[in-house]
Design an enzyme around this catalytic site. Structure first.
Site, PDB file in Angstrom:
ATOM      1  N   LYS A  22       0.846  -1.211   0.000  1.00  0.00           N
ATOM      2  CA  LYS A  22       0.000   0.000   0.000  1.00  0.00           C
ATOM      3  C   LYS A  22       0.873   1.249   0.000  1.00  0.00           C
ATOM      4  O   LYS A  22       0.691   2.141  -0.819  1.00  0.00           O
ATOM      5  CB  LYS A  22      -0.896   0.001   1.251  1.00  0.00           C
ATOM      6  CG  LYS A  22      -1.612   1.315   1.481  1.00  0.00           C
ATOM      7  CD  LYS A  22      -2.507   1.262   2.690  1.00  0.00           C
ATOM      8  CE  LYS A  22      -1.989   1.986   3.910  1.00  0.00           C
ATOM      9  NZ  LYS A  22      -1.793   3.423   3.786  1.00  0.00           N
ATOM     10  N   ARG A  92      -4.570  10.003   3.724  1.00  0.00           N
ATOM     11  CA  ARG A  92      -3.401  10.806   4.056  1.00  0.00           C
ATOM     12  C   ARG A  92      -2.476  10.996   2.849  1.00  0.00           C
ATOM     13  O   ARG A  92      -1.918  12.065   2.623  1.00  0.00           O
ATOM     14  CB  ARG A  92      -2.662  10.083   5.181  1.00  0.00           C
ATOM     15  CG  ARG A  92      -1.304  10.581   5.505  1.00  0.00           C
ATOM     16  CD  ARG A  92      -1.363  11.814   6.356  1.00  0.00           C
ATOM     17  NE  ARG A  92      -0.033  12.310   6.625  1.00  0.00           N
ATOM     18  CZ  ARG A  92       0.211  13.402   7.321  1.00  0.00           C
ATOM     19  NH1 ARG A  92      -0.782  14.102   7.820  1.00  0.00           N
ATOM     20  NH2 ARG A  92       1.438  13.808   7.521  1.00  0.00           N
ATOM     21  N   CYS A 116      -5.892   7.704   8.378  1.00  0.00           N
ATOM     22  CA  CYS A 116      -6.091   7.181   9.717  1.00  0.00           C
ATOM     23  C   CYS A 116      -5.814   8.240  10.765  1.00  0.00           C
ATOM     24  O   CYS A 116      -4.888   9.031  10.620  1.00  0.00           O
ATOM     25  CB  CYS A 116      -5.146   6.011   9.943  1.00  0.00           C
ATOM     26  SG  CYS A 116      -5.682   4.537   9.115  1.00  0.00           S
ATOM     27  N   ARG A 121      -1.448  14.639  13.145  1.00  0.00           N
ATOM     28  CA  ARG A 121      -0.783  14.290  11.875  1.00  0.00           C
ATOM     29  C   ARG A 121      -0.611  15.541  11.023  1.00  0.00           C
ATOM     30  O   ARG A 121      -1.225  15.677   9.972  1.00  0.00           O
ATOM     31  CB  ARG A 121      -1.588  13.245  11.135  1.00  0.00           C
ATOM     32  CG  ARG A 121      -1.050  11.855  11.386  1.00  0.00           C
ATOM     33  CD  ARG A 121      -1.734  10.857  10.533  1.00  0.00           C
ATOM     34  NE  ARG A 121      -0.792  10.168   9.671  1.00  0.00           N
ATOM     35  CZ  ARG A 121      -1.122   9.131   8.923  1.00  0.00           C
ATOM     36  NH1 ARG A 121      -2.340   8.701   8.916  1.00  0.00           N
ATOM     37  NH2 ARG A 121      -0.219   8.549   8.165  1.00  0.00           N
ATOM     38  N   PRO A 122       0.210  16.482  11.486  1.00  0.00           N
ATOM     39  CA  PRO A 122       0.361  17.730  10.729  1.00  0.00           C
ATOM     40  C   PRO A 122       1.206  17.538   9.468  1.00  0.00           C
ATOM     41  O   PRO A 122       1.815  16.482   9.285  1.00  0.00           O
ATOM     42  CB  PRO A 122       1.080  18.648  11.726  1.00  0.00           C
ATOM     43  CG  PRO A 122       1.766  17.750  12.685  1.00  0.00           C
ATOM     44  CD  PRO A 122       1.051  16.435  12.677  1.00  0.00           C
ATOM     45  N   ASP A 124       3.336  20.225   8.660  1.00  0.00           N
ATOM     46  CA  ASP A 124       4.191  21.410   8.762  1.00  0.00           C
ATOM     47  C   ASP A 124       5.599  21.176   8.206  1.00  0.00           C
ATOM     48  O   ASP A 124       6.189  22.061   7.585  1.00  0.00           O
ATOM     49  CB  ASP A 124       4.248  21.898  10.220  1.00  0.00           C
ATOM     50  CG  ASP A 124       4.604  20.784  11.209  1.00  0.00           C
ATOM     51  OD1 ASP A 124       4.332  19.599  10.903  1.00  0.00           O
ATOM     52  OD2 ASP A 124       5.143  21.087  12.281  1.00  0.00           O
ATOM     53  N   ASP A 305       3.712   0.707  11.896  1.00  0.00           N
ATOM     54  CA  ASP A 305       2.520   0.087  11.308  1.00  0.00           C
ATOM     55  C   ASP A 305       2.297  -1.342  11.811  1.00  0.00           C
ATOM     56  O   ASP A 305       1.202  -1.900  11.620  1.00  0.00           O
ATOM     57  CB  ASP A 305       2.619   0.088   9.777  1.00  0.00           C
ATOM     58  CG  ASP A 305       2.291   1.452   9.198  1.00  0.00           C
ATOM     59  OD1 ASP A 305       1.779   2.311   9.939  1.00  0.00           O
ATOM     60  OD2 ASP A 305       2.562   1.664   8.001  1.00  0.00           O
ATOM     61  N   ARG A 397      -8.887  -0.556   3.145  1.00  0.00           N
ATOM     62  CA  ARG A 397      -7.943   0.480   2.695  1.00  0.00           C
ATOM     63  C   ARG A 397      -6.559  -0.111   2.480  1.00  0.00           C
ATOM     64  O   ARG A 397      -5.761   0.423   1.714  1.00  0.00           O
ATOM     65  CB  ARG A 397      -7.836   1.588   3.759  1.00  0.00           C
ATOM     66  CG  ARG A 397      -9.057   2.466   3.863  1.00  0.00           C
ATOM     67  CD  ARG A 397      -8.767   3.660   4.735  1.00  0.00           C
ATOM     68  NE  ARG A 397      -7.431   4.151   4.423  1.00  0.00           N
ATOM     69  CZ  ARG A 397      -6.602   4.713   5.278  1.00  0.00           C
ATOM     70  NH1 ARG A 397      -6.960   4.892   6.513  1.00  0.00           N
ATOM     71  NH2 ARG A 397      -5.411   5.116   4.892  1.00  0.00           N
TER      72      ARG A 397
HETATM   73  C1  UD1 Z   1       3.688   7.044   6.429  1.00  0.00           C
HETATM   74  C2  UD1 Z   1       2.870   5.808   6.146  1.00  0.00           C
HETATM   75  C3  UD1 Z   1       2.284   5.259   7.428  1.00  0.00           C
HETATM   76  C4  UD1 Z   1       3.378   5.005   8.455  1.00  0.00           C
HETATM   77  C5  UD1 Z   1       4.255   6.243   8.625  1.00  0.00           C
HETATM   78  C6  UD1 Z   1       5.483   6.004   9.479  1.00  0.00           C
HETATM   79  C7  UD1 Z   1       2.028   6.130   3.914  1.00  0.00           C
HETATM   80  C8  UD1 Z   1       0.848   6.381   3.043  1.00  0.00           C
HETATM   81  N1  UD1 Z   1       1.800   6.151   5.240  1.00  0.00           N
HETATM   82  O1  UD1 Z   1       2.810   8.011   6.983  1.00  0.00           O
HETATM   83  O2  UD1 Z   1       1.626   4.028   7.134  1.00  0.00           O
HETATM   84  O3  UD1 Z   1       2.800   4.696   9.699  1.00  0.00           O
HETATM   85  O4  UD1 Z   1       4.726   6.709   7.342  1.00  0.00           O
HETATM   86  O5  UD1 Z   1       6.232   4.938   8.986  1.00  0.00           O
HETATM   87  O6  UD1 Z   1       3.125   5.870   3.451  1.00  0.00           O
HETATM   88  N2  UD1 Z   1       4.983  14.682  11.324  1.00  0.00           N
HETATM   89  C9  UD1 Z   1       4.898  16.016  11.695  1.00  0.00           C
HETATM   90  N3  UD1 Z   1       4.864  16.943  10.714  1.00  0.00           N
HETATM   91  C10 UD1 Z   1       4.909  16.623   9.380  1.00  0.00           C
HETATM   92  C11 UD1 Z   1       5.001  15.252   9.022  1.00  0.00           C
HETATM   93  C12 UD1 Z   1       5.032  14.295  10.022  1.00  0.00           C
HETATM   94  O7  UD1 Z   1       4.864  16.352  12.882  1.00  0.00           O
HETATM   95  O8  UD1 Z   1       4.879  17.526   8.538  1.00  0.00           O
HETATM   96  C13 UD1 Z   1       5.045  13.611  12.377  1.00  0.00           C
HETATM   97  C14 UD1 Z   1       3.795  12.724  12.401  1.00  0.00           C
HETATM   98  O9  UD1 Z   1       2.758  13.332  13.113  1.00  0.00           O
HETATM   99  C15 UD1 Z   1       4.344  11.461  13.036  1.00  0.00           C
HETATM  100  C16 UD1 Z   1       5.773  11.389  12.496  1.00  0.00           C
HETATM  101  O10 UD1 Z   1       6.083  12.723  12.077  1.00  0.00           O
HETATM  102  O11 UD1 Z   1       4.371  11.586  14.432  1.00  0.00           O
HETATM  103  C17 UD1 Z   1       5.971  10.429  11.331  1.00  0.00           C
HETATM  104  O12 UD1 Z   1       5.094  10.755  10.284  1.00  0.00           O
HETATM  105  P1  UD1 Z   1       5.393  10.407   8.754  1.00  0.00           P
HETATM  106  O13 UD1 Z   1       6.656   9.636   8.629  1.00  0.00           O
HETATM  107  O14 UD1 Z   1       5.284  11.684   7.983  1.00  0.00           O
HETATM  108  O15 UD1 Z   1       4.187   9.475   8.390  1.00  0.00           O
HETATM  109  P2  UD1 Z   1       3.281   9.528   7.096  1.00  0.00           P
HETATM  110  O16 UD1 Z   1       4.099   9.864   5.906  1.00  0.00           O
HETATM  111  O17 UD1 Z   1       2.055  10.312   7.381  1.00  0.00           O
END
Ligand code: UD1
Length: 416
Positions: A22, A92, A116, A121-122, A124, A305, A397
């Site tokens: 996925k 997302r 999810c 989940r910002p 920024d 995950d 999903r």
């Molecule tokens: C992706 C995966 C998800 C997995 C995660 C971590 C996809 C579609 N989803 O999610 O299945 O659980 O990686 O391996 O590939 N964060 C911020 N600001 C930002 C971005 C992230 O604070 O701008 C924080 C998030 O809240 C979280 C951490 O960083 O606590 C990791 O997030 P991230 O690696 O970005 O996860 P996703 O890409 O959303």
């Protein structure tokens, strides 16, 4: 709303063939937007998130065709720059199209991405790292508008190796006139896969799979074909199910090297594992022991995950187990659902503390989020008697052919 009915308490025996990942297919689909020429992806799982990504491409003007596990995208007319609210909110990974739209058109508009609920989940870091490349971002509180008036390359740095932000930056960087260096990049296998696909399309990429990735694109990208890498989390899920219920499972078309920390945890719990290049066999008598502390971290650590999934497998493991999540410290909505099965599990800060119980009782529970829901399903499979799981469409999903796979393994499971 779908309900999954599970008559649990049976061992799982047989073979499953793992689908494409996925989290691998979604950024590859976004990348198809970068070329005027057709791209073909094989091994695309039939899950609703992939369907949603295909719908986003169609909305942007691309021609998208699906035949079984093959998706063909022709983005020659992919001139759209706005992802509609309904699709932005559905998952997302809609945010990953931001980088692709910026590279292709210099601007992009989307609404707050959905997906999810895993605590905060910002996005920024995505925004700040793009700003370092000259992208401007503004919002009226709902619609986010991005524009790259004067494209430039250079260095950009992430404060934490965010998977989504790294993918977004790699995609956006293909539209820069000079090389872009992404520091603090995520190293997940799905990132390396995106790097390979971009290279197949003609981009110069170095360092994917390390924490510093360089992307340079001196000419327009051409079409490319790729097979999506196997889903390491789907693999972990079927292994954890068999660990919890007992049985003898062969997982084929997978890559054990991508989930070593999960395999180690299951072995520590008392399962017997045998790995070949692309398959894993797990034998469990269903009587597990506690594994002590596990901490979910960024790759190559234990995957966040798989956190809820392995937690659920350990509910009947004798002794104590602790599962900490350093990536999403609030990713524990499944814990209250697991307690409905009579499990002794509670959250302490960013940890789930599990004391194994002798048996689980059937329950009515619900899917809180995709992987938390997989955990709930594991508890239901391990509990003797009939459980009903509400909101079960969320499982689709990320899990293709979920009910038929489980039925083939001997489980009594059906959607009502
Ligand atoms: C992706 C995966 C998800 C997995 C995660 C971590 C996809 C579609 N989803 O999610 O299945 O659980 O990686 O391996 O590939 N964060 C911020 N600001 C930002 C971005 C992230 O604070 O701008 C924080 C998030 O809240 C979280 C951490 O960083 O606590 C990791 O997030 P991230 O690696 O970005 O996860 P996703 O890409 O959303």
């Amino acid at each position: 709303m779908k309900t999954l009915v599970v008559r649990g308490g049976r061992p799982l025996c047989g073979t499953v063939f793992i689908h494409g990942a996925k989290n691998g297919v979604l950024p590859l689909l976004a990348a198809t937007l970068l070329s005027n020429e057709p791209c073909t992806l094989d091994g695309c799982p039939e899950i609703t998130d992939a369907a949603c990504a295909a719908e986003i491409l169609s909305c942007l003007g691309c021609r998208v065709g699906r035949c079984g596990e093959r998706i063909c995208v022709n983005a020659a007319d992919g001139t759209g720059v706005r992802i509609p609210r309904e699709l932005s909110g559905k998952m997302r990974a809609s945010v990953t199209f931001l980088g692709a739209m910026l590279a292709r058109h210099g601007r992009a508009e989307l609404f707050a991405p959905g997906g999810c609920v895993l605590g905060e989940r910002p996005i920024d870091w995505h925004i700040r790292a793009l700003e370092a490349l000259g992208v401007t971002a503004e919002t009226d509180g709902q619609l986010l508008r991005f524009a790259w008036k004067r494209r430039r390359g250079g260095e950009t740095e992430l404060p934490f190796p965010s998977v989504g932000a790294t993918e977004n930056l790699m995609l956006a960087a293909t539209g820069a006139p000079e090389p872009v260096v992404i520091r603090g990049a995520a190293r997940e296998p799905e990132i390396a896969e995106l790097g390979c696909f971009l290279r197949d399309m003609g981009a110069e990429i170095e360092g994917e799979g390390s924490d510093a990735i360089t992307v340079f694109c001196s000419k327009p990208l051409h079409g490319a074909n790729r097979r999506v890498l196997p889903d390491r989390i789907e693999t972990a899920t079927y292994l954890a199910m068999t660990a919890a219920c007992g049985g003898d499972l062969s997982v084929r078309h997978t890559d054990p090297s991508l989930l070593l920390p999960v395999l180690e945890a299951l072995e520590r719990a008392g399962c017997t594992l045998r790995c070949l290049d692309d398959s894993i066999r797990l034998v469990s008598d269903g009587r597990l022991r506690g594994v002590g502390s596990i901490r979910a971290e960024v790759y190559p650590g234990f995957p966040t995950d798989a956190q809820a999934i392995v937690t659920a497998a350990l509910l009947r493991a004798e002794g104590l187990s602790e599962m900490e999540d350093a990536v999403f410290p609030h990713r524990f909505r499944h814990v209250s659902e697991l307690r409905k099965f009579g499990a002794d599990v509670r959250t302490v800060g960013s940890r789930a503390v599990i004391r194994g119980v002798a048996r689980l009782n059937p329950a009515n529970a619900e899917v809180t989020d995709l992987r938390g829901g997989a955990g709930v399903l594991i508890a239901a499979l391990a509990a003797k008697g009939e459980s009903r799981i509400a909101n079960a469409e969320l499982l689709l999903r990320g899990y293709a052919a979920l009910d038929t796979y489980l039925q083939k393994l001997g489980a009594e499971v059906f959607f009502a």
